[in-house]
Scaffold this active site. Structure first.
Site, PDB file in Angstrom:
ATOM      1  N   ARG A   1     -60.564  92.036  82.376  1.00 50.61           N
ATOM      2  CA  ARG A   1     -60.513  92.150  80.911  1.00 50.61           C
ATOM      3  C   ARG A   1     -61.136  90.875  80.362  1.00 50.61           C
ATOM      4  NH1 ARG A   1     -55.645  94.195  77.051  1.00 50.61           N
ATOM      5  NH2 ARG A   1     -56.403  96.105  78.002  1.00 50.61           N
TER       6      ARG A   1
ATOM      7  N   HIS B   1     -63.701 100.329  76.349  1.00 52.44           N
ATOM      8  CA  HIS B   1     -62.389 100.397  77.009  1.00 52.44           C
ATOM      9  C   HIS B   1     -62.309 101.736  77.760  1.00 52.44           C
ATOM     10  CE1 HIS B   1     -58.431  99.419  78.053  1.00 52.44           C
ATOM     11  NE2 HIS B   1     -57.802  99.510  76.911  1.00 52.44           N
TER      12      HIS B   1
ATOM     13  N   GLN C   1     -58.948 103.400  79.118  1.00 54.26           N
ATOM     14  CA  GLN C   1     -58.157 104.024  78.056  1.00 54.26           C
ATOM     15  C   GLN C   1     -58.653 105.448  77.801  1.00 54.26           C
ATOM     16  OE1 GLN C   1     -55.481 102.617  76.152  1.00 54.26           O
ATOM     17  NE2 GLN C   1     -55.316 104.755  75.600  1.00 54.26           N
TER      18      GLN C   1
ATOM     19  N   ASP D   1     -56.847 102.875  65.910  1.00 49.97           N
ATOM     20  CA  ASP D   1     -56.607 101.655  66.689  1.00 49.97           C
ATOM     21  C   ASP D   1     -56.451 100.517  65.681  1.00 49.97           C
ATOM     22  OD1 ASP D   1     -56.516  99.713  68.689  1.00 49.97           O
ATOM     23  OD2 ASP D   1     -58.681  99.725  69.075  1.00 49.97           O
TER      24      ASP D   1
ATOM     25  N   CYS E   1     -54.174 103.923  71.145  1.00 45.08           N
ATOM     26  CA  CYS E   1     -54.192 103.298  72.479  1.00 45.08           C
ATOM     27  C   CYS E   1     -53.027 102.334  72.673  1.00 45.08           C
ATOM     28  CB  CYS E   1     -55.512 102.559  72.674  1.00 45.08           C
ATOM     29  SG  CYS E   1     -55.834 101.362  71.366  1.00 45.08           S
TER      30      CYS E   1
ATOM     31  N   ARG F   1     -52.234 106.188  81.601  1.00 44.01           N
ATOM     32  CA  ARG F   1     -53.040 105.065  82.099  1.00 44.01           C
ATOM     33  C   ARG F   1     -52.814 104.940  83.607  1.00 44.01           C
ATOM     34  NH1 ARG F   1     -54.748 101.146  78.604  1.00 44.01           N
ATOM     35  NH2 ARG F   1     -55.932 100.550  80.461  1.00 44.01           N
TER      36      ARG F   1
END
Ligand code: CP
Ligand code: NVA
Length: 308
Positions: free
Chosen positions: A105, A133, A136, A227, A267, A295
């Site tokens: 990340r 991402h 996700q 988001d 998310c 996930r």
């Protein structure tokens, strides 16, 4: 075999479909614990986790996922990436000698791209960058596949910032043949490059339509996704963004324009009272914790496809 997973664009519709099927199977088989057919799939494999931004879901699900597949996790502190310690090239070339894969990340997507170029034997997984991402997006599609008999003819509305989560959602939805309506304020649209990519990977005539009016985007949608307005690394813009995005809040009035029974997606982490109201995120149409659970299963499927 997928060597690196930096983007949904590293998959094709066939691989994506198989990955989602495997994710569903791994979810069903999880109750078998050590007796699951994949319990030793990553035996002898080492996976490094290197996170330069905070994370709850991604960190915990990769850790548990690798362990449930019989592999070993190595937590690499983010301070090893400080440029005054050693060049990032050397960090990557060291890791390549010890671990099979590294889950990263970081900030710029370019950084991941660069690592894959200098370490051809290391599998690199994008655990979120400023631009994308993809992990996700896999879990999001697993979630929708559990709620809907098919993706055909479905429409997802994304309301808010044309950010990393929005980009990967557009990529994956196009590949699965769904329409996506994205509503952002002016100046916060998806990058032009993403709009072009969406057209290039679209299946079954799926299309991306951009709006500035959230109401227009949400009308008749089967799912509404939002988001945070200020992503990690943009904290200095918080006050300005909070003003600009005010009318992009997903609340009951906005949800009422979507199809009856439309799902709410996020998310997480969510900022209640900002991009979504408490009523919406806590309502029965909210699937945010299914997304979070998936996930684990979706990333296990990815790890099996990449490493087993
Ligand atoms: N959705 C998500 O990636 O959560 P974390 O930032 O907690 O990992
Ligand atoms: N867009 C958010 C997603 C967090 C999972 C961020 O980048 O901070």
């Amino acid at each position: 075999m997928v060597q690196n997973f930096l983007s949904i664009l590293d998959l094709d519709p066939d691989r994506l479909g198989k990955l989602l099927e495997l994710a569903a199977k791994l979810k069903r088989q999880r109750v078998k614990g050590m007796k699951a057919p994949t319990a030793a799939a990553l035996n002898g494999k080492h996976v490094g986790l290197l996170f330069e931004k905070p994370s709850l879901r991604t960190r915990v699900t990769f850790t548990i996922g690798v362990r449930e597949l019989g592999g070993d996790i190595v937590e690499i502190p983010a301070d090893v990436m400080h440029a005054d310690r050693e060049p990032i090239n050397d960090v990557a070339r060291n890791l390549e000698r010890w671990v099979d894969a590294v889950v990263i990340r970081t900030f710029a997507q370019e950084r991941l791209q660069h690592i894959t170029e200098i370490t051809p034997n290391l599998h690199v997984i994008n655990a979120l960058t400023n631009e994308e991402h993809p992990c996700q997006a896999l879990a999001d599609m697993q979630t929708l596949s559990e709620k809907w008999p098919s993706f055909d003819g479905r429409r997802i509305a994304f309301v808010g910032d044309g950010n990393n989560v929005c980009t990967s959602l557009v990529h994956v939805a196009m590949m699965l043949g769904m329409a996506v309506h994205v509503a952002t304020p002016k100046g916060y649209e998806l990058p032009d490059e993403v709009v072009d990519q969406a057209a290039a990977v679209s299946q079954k005539g799926a299309g991306l339509t951009e709006y500035t009016d959230p109401k227009a985007a949400v009308r008749d949608a089967d799912a509404v996704y939002t988001d945070v307005w200020t992503s990690m690394g943009q904290e200095v813009e918080y006050t300005d963004r909070s003003k600009t995005f005010k009318r992009y809040q997903v609340n009951e009035n906005l949800m009422a324009l979507a199809k009856p029974g439309a799902l709410f997606m996020h998310c997480l982490p969510a900022h209640r009272g900002e991009e979504v109201t408490d009523e919406v995120i806590e309502s029965p149409i909210s699937v945010v914790f299914d997304q979070a659970e998936n996930r684990l299963h979706a990333q296990k499927a990815l790890l099996v496809q990449m490493l087993a």
